[in-house]
Design an enzyme around this catalytic site. Structure first.
Site, short mmCIF file in Angstrom:
data_model
loop_
_atom_site.label_atom_id
_atom_site.label_comp_id
_atom_site.label_asym_id
_atom_site.label_seq_id
_atom_site.Cartn_x
_atom_site.Cartn_y
_atom_site.Cartn_z
N SER A 11 -59.32 -11.61 6.70
CA SER A 11 -58.63 -10.65 5.85
C SER A 11 -59.32 -10.58 4.52
O SER A 11 -59.49 -11.59 3.84
CB SER A 11 -57.18 -11.08 5.66
OG SER A 11 -56.55 -10.28 4.69
N LYS A 35 -62.27 -6.94 7.82
CA LYS A 35 -61.33 -5.83 7.77
C LYS A 35 -61.95 -4.63 7.08
O LYS A 35 -62.38 -4.69 5.94
CB LYS A 35 -60.08 -6.25 7.02
CG LYS A 35 -58.96 -5.22 7.06
CD LYS A 35 -57.72 -5.77 6.40
CE LYS A 35 -56.59 -4.78 6.49
NZ LYS A 35 -55.37 -5.26 5.84
N GLY A 36 -62.00 -3.53 7.82
CA GLY A 36 -62.51 -2.30 7.25
C GLY A 36 -64.01 -2.13 7.36
O GLY A 36 -64.54 -1.10 6.98
N GLY A 62 -68.38 -20.84 3.82
CA GLY A 62 -68.47 -21.83 2.76
C GLY A 62 -69.86 -22.02 2.20
O GLY A 62 -70.21 -23.11 1.75
N LEU A 63 -70.68 -20.97 2.22
CA LEU A 63 -72.06 -21.08 1.74
C LEU A 63 -72.30 -20.07 0.62
O LEU A 63 -73.30 -19.37 0.60
CB LEU A 63 -73.04 -20.83 2.90
CG LEU A 63 -72.94 -21.81 4.07
CD1 LEU A 63 -73.82 -21.35 5.23
CD2 LEU A 63 -73.35 -23.20 3.63
N CYS A 122 -53.43 1.93 -9.04
CA CYS A 122 -52.18 1.28 -9.41
C CYS A 122 -52.50 -0.08 -10.03
O CYS A 122 -53.39 -0.80 -9.54
CB CYS A 122 -51.26 1.10 -8.21
SG CYS A 122 -49.61 0.46 -8.64
#
Length: 335
Positions: A11, A35-36, A62-63, A122
């Site tokens: 996500s 996502k996307g 994690g790099l 927004c």
């Protein structure tokens, strides 16, 4: 859909919206679907916005500090077995979704007497008792969320808990250079007349005499008991109020925007709060000065990696001996 390699879904977005929730072992990475965004390694120019996409994938495993060259050499080859016809819309959006978003914008245009709206933004503010304040900006276009335009702002030098001052600072920074910035047609402010008033002053200061058309401001004031559907929309400057039913597509779009801004702000605030908390713990450990602290963060790709590391892992960092490694581990796991 079947793939030869494992698939990890994450996500989040690239650029301003780095929000990957989990890290996975590099050896488990067969394909990363974000996502996307669809990653397709057999196209001539396989990655849209290559540097951001590559860096996002490095963050996933994690790099963070390895860079795009490392990605190209070590990770890209692991994606080569994805089928050539592999196309997937990870965000779940369909042409029908795009049409629905456009219809909601049309309804908003009719409500506010506008036309030609392309972008909406927004803004929201998040903090815990005034600490580690973060402002968010989310952007929608006529197809839905445009996450490449999302931004977060770390707010500083204000009275803790002053949401009005925080909103002023965020908007001042967002519209610092109106001649160069892409200006949305509509800007929503999560809050009542106080937050809206700050926005009105900033927009007037920034756009007056610029020759650039200022966005229309709309405040989104929460209803009684914060129940969805009881919100009041307040038009900037005139303070005309709109009370809409939940079945109204215009309100549905506003609430979607508002909720996304809130999610994006609170996620950023939590990350900033965690970073400050853990960094302060590292600073308080005897024998860990700025250089060793930086070496730890670089070696493990960030604070989360340091926390997950055991004493033996910590010893692998240059300048960290067995005793110091154990001390670091003990302090971090007292949290």
């Amino acid at each position: 859909l079947s793939l030869k390699n494992p698939v990890m879904t994450a996500s989040g977005t690239f650029g301003y919206g780095m929000e990957f929730q989990d890290f996975v072992p590099l050896e488990a990475l067969g394909a990363v679907i974000v996502k996307g965004t669809t990653l397709h390694p057999r196209q001539g120019n396989p990655y849209p916005r290559m540097a951001e996409t590559a860096q996002g994938m490095l963050n996933c495993v994690g790099l963070q500090n390895r860079g795009v060259d490392y990605f190209c050499e070590h990770i890209y080859p692991q994606l080569k077995d994805i089928p050539t016809n592999f196309i997937v819309n990870v965000s779940g959006s369909t042409p029908e979704d795009y049409a629905e978003c456009a219809a909601r914008i049309d309804a908003l245009e009719r409500l506010l007497g506008l036309s030609g709206v392309r972008y909406l933004e927004c803004y929201d503010i998040s903090h815990t008792q005034g600490e580690q304040t973060v402002g968010s900006c989310v952007c929608f276009n006529r197809e839905g969320p445009d996450k490449s335009r999302y931004r977060r702002f770390n707010v500083s030098d204000i009275t803790p808990g002053d949401d009005f001052a925080a909103m002023r600072q965020v908007l001042t920074r967002r519209f610092a250079e109106v001649q160069e910035a892409e200006v949305p047609e509509l800007v929503f402010i999560d809050g009542g007349l106080g937050q809206l008033g700050e926005a009105e002053e900033v927009i007037k200061e920034r756009f007056e005499g610029s020759g650039i058309k200022a966005p229309l401001l709309v405040g989104v004031a929460k209803g009684e008991g914060r129940r969805a559907g009881l919100e009041t929309l307040i038009r900037g400057y005139s303070h005309e109020e709109f009370h809409l039913d939940l079945s109204d597509p215009a309100l549905q779009l506003v609430l979607q925007l508002r909720d996304e801004a809130h999610r994006f702000a609170i996620t950023g605030h939590r990350r900033r709060r965690e970073k400050a908390r853990v960094t302060s713990q590292l600073e308080g450990i005897e024998g860990v000065g700025p250089r060793r602290r930086q070496a730890l963060l670089k070696h493990f790709g960030g604070l989360r990696g340091v926390i997950k590391a055991g004493p033996d892992d910590l010893r692998k960092v240059p300048g960290i001996d067995a005793g110091l490694a154990q001390r670091i581990y003990d302090v971090l796991h007292e949290l």
